[in-house]
Design an enzyme around this catalytic site. Sequence first.
Site, PDB file in Angstrom:
ATOM      1  N   SER A  14       0.897  -1.196   0.026  1.00 15.59           N
ATOM      2  CA  SER A  14      -0.143   0.020  -0.161  1.00 15.59           C
ATOM      3  C   SER A  14       0.812   1.261   0.032  1.00 15.59           C
ATOM      4  CB  SER A  14      -1.095   0.010   1.112  1.00 15.59           C
ATOM      5  OG  SER A  14      -1.835   1.190   1.118  1.00 15.59           O
ATOM      6  N   ASP A  26      -6.191   2.110  -2.685  1.00 13.17           N
ATOM      7  CA  ASP A  26      -7.266   1.576  -1.969  1.00 13.17           C
ATOM      8  C   ASP A  26      -7.696   3.061  -1.031  1.00 13.17           C
ATOM      9  OD1 ASP A  26      -5.106   1.605  -0.218  1.00 13.17           O
ATOM     10  OD2 ASP A  26      -5.789  -0.482   0.824  1.00 13.17           O
TER      11      ASP A  26
END
Length: 619
Positions: free
Chosen positions: A172, A333
């Site tokens: 991420s 995300d």
Amino acid sequence: MGSNGDLNANSQCLSSTGDPVLDKAVNQWMAWDKNPQTWKQMESLVREGRVVELRRRLCSRMTFGTAGLRAEMGAGFACINDLTVIQSTQGMYKYLAKYVPDLKTRGLVVGFDTRAQTSSGCTSERLARLTAAVMLCKDVPVYLFSTYVPTPFVPYAVMKYGAAAGVMITASHNRKEDNGYKVYWHNGAQISSPHDKEILRCIEESSEPWPESWNEDLVESSLLRRDPLEDVSRWYMEELNTICFHRELNAMSPLKFVHSSFHGVGHNYVQRAFQQFGFPPPIPVPEQKDPDPDFSTVRCPNPEEGESVLELSLRLAEREEARIVVATDPDADRLAVAEQNDNCGWKVFTGNELAALLGWWMLFNWKEAHPDPADTERVYMLATTVSSKILKAFARIEGFHFEETLPGFKWIGNRIHELKKTGKEVIFSFEESIGFLCGNMVLDKDGVSTAAVVAEMAAYLHTKNLSLKQQLINIYEIYGYHISRTCYVICNDPPTIHKIFSRLRNFGGPGVYPESCGDYCITHIRDVTTGYDSSQPDKKCVLPLSRNSQMVTFTFQNGIVATLRTSGTEPKIKCYTEFCAAPGERDISSLEEDLRKVTAALVEEFLEPDKNNLLRRSV
């Protein structure tokens, strides 16, 4: 990468550290690892006699945090590399084979981001291919994406295909040295207890690689491998229609948008999402639109850090006369948003502020489509417990349901799944670290869909001569000002973290928590790590225990709520504080000053940064 049999022939004579446990771990690594680069890394550590570093890398294993397994790339059982990904997938196979009878018809979904490290030979794509190879060699079908995808595509594909589970290779927004292994259960949500603990146990029982686990060529040769990219992309974009409410208005909007993908996966997907909503594609930041595992234009690849890492986006927006900037993190995300104020710079919204706007927007459109007030009874919104209580204020006035979960979207995703089974509809969920989910088409946070939703909300408000910032003030006027602050300290020494929280639990003597902080009186304490809650009649937490992380919440007499917790993905202790004012209370400056003082006192008195060698940061 080929065999390293010649290298392994010398492994036995290298490991003579004087520590039998460490020697055994070294021998195992050298015998099992077939990646020449990580094998040589380990060989160098042994040759140089770096015992402390060898223990750090070999004598512990990764555990599932708030976002799965996450660690630095490199040699060792405590790191992300070819061998530990193979071991993890073998453990996954063993667990799934035991608990999912139709595993060999349902299969596994595998996706990856754009991370890569030359020194270890680890790339997210290679690690994804090895994940697939482990399953394929056991005759388990694999839906392996042929190119990088946003993280939410994996849980979305799990639900669409009815797969047994999913794996996303990503770290991420972490630093460039890290990577991760994120696991989704067949309900489309990240795994939680007991699955995580049982998979770890199976990993330990399946630590020696099977010969075929290294056969990356199975990805090309096996008939059980499918590429879900085209279908999933099409289904996902079509299903965005469920959270698009004003396509015709969007198509006519004069607003311009800039998007940064932060050197990650987001560019193509955000472009398509905007077009699906009726907008022209957003203007990309050219220096950041293509994948770059070095994240070369930002000091850290985390858009939550604010204006300092959004510099290229903001300057481009000024040149293009675009009022709104949206930035997805490297695996797309999460979402940061900034808005240009008239003649006075930029407003970069916090996660809590964006949640107030998005929660209002989703409720507004729900009510437009469901005029019968009775329908609101089945509506839910969710937030993690360290996030703003603004949705709770919405629920109190509007009559829908609001629930809190432990930190981490895995708790939100699993709760959405449970609520959907009973006919409830979760229309918005969030965590303060810029993680949002509008609707429930995915059971994880989703920066791609949220970027398009923010654009539509801005376009609608523009027709009412309102900016996002002005609407945020309107929301606070109706539901009460919710002023929050987030800061953190960096601590790379786990024993220091343990010492800090142990001191809090024994502040006034054994088992006695602090009664005040600075000049402010503490009325309640909740410790999710131990299960203690002074506000409950039985002194027990309502939220589930979270023994693997530290989290203590303080409620002050003046209404401020503050939480200290360890990050599940980075070496941080985070401090969250919020003042929830009653509707109509408008003396914001005094609220902000009290909040500033409490936040500063918490950090200085409870964390003692100077004494504990902690590095301060604000968000």
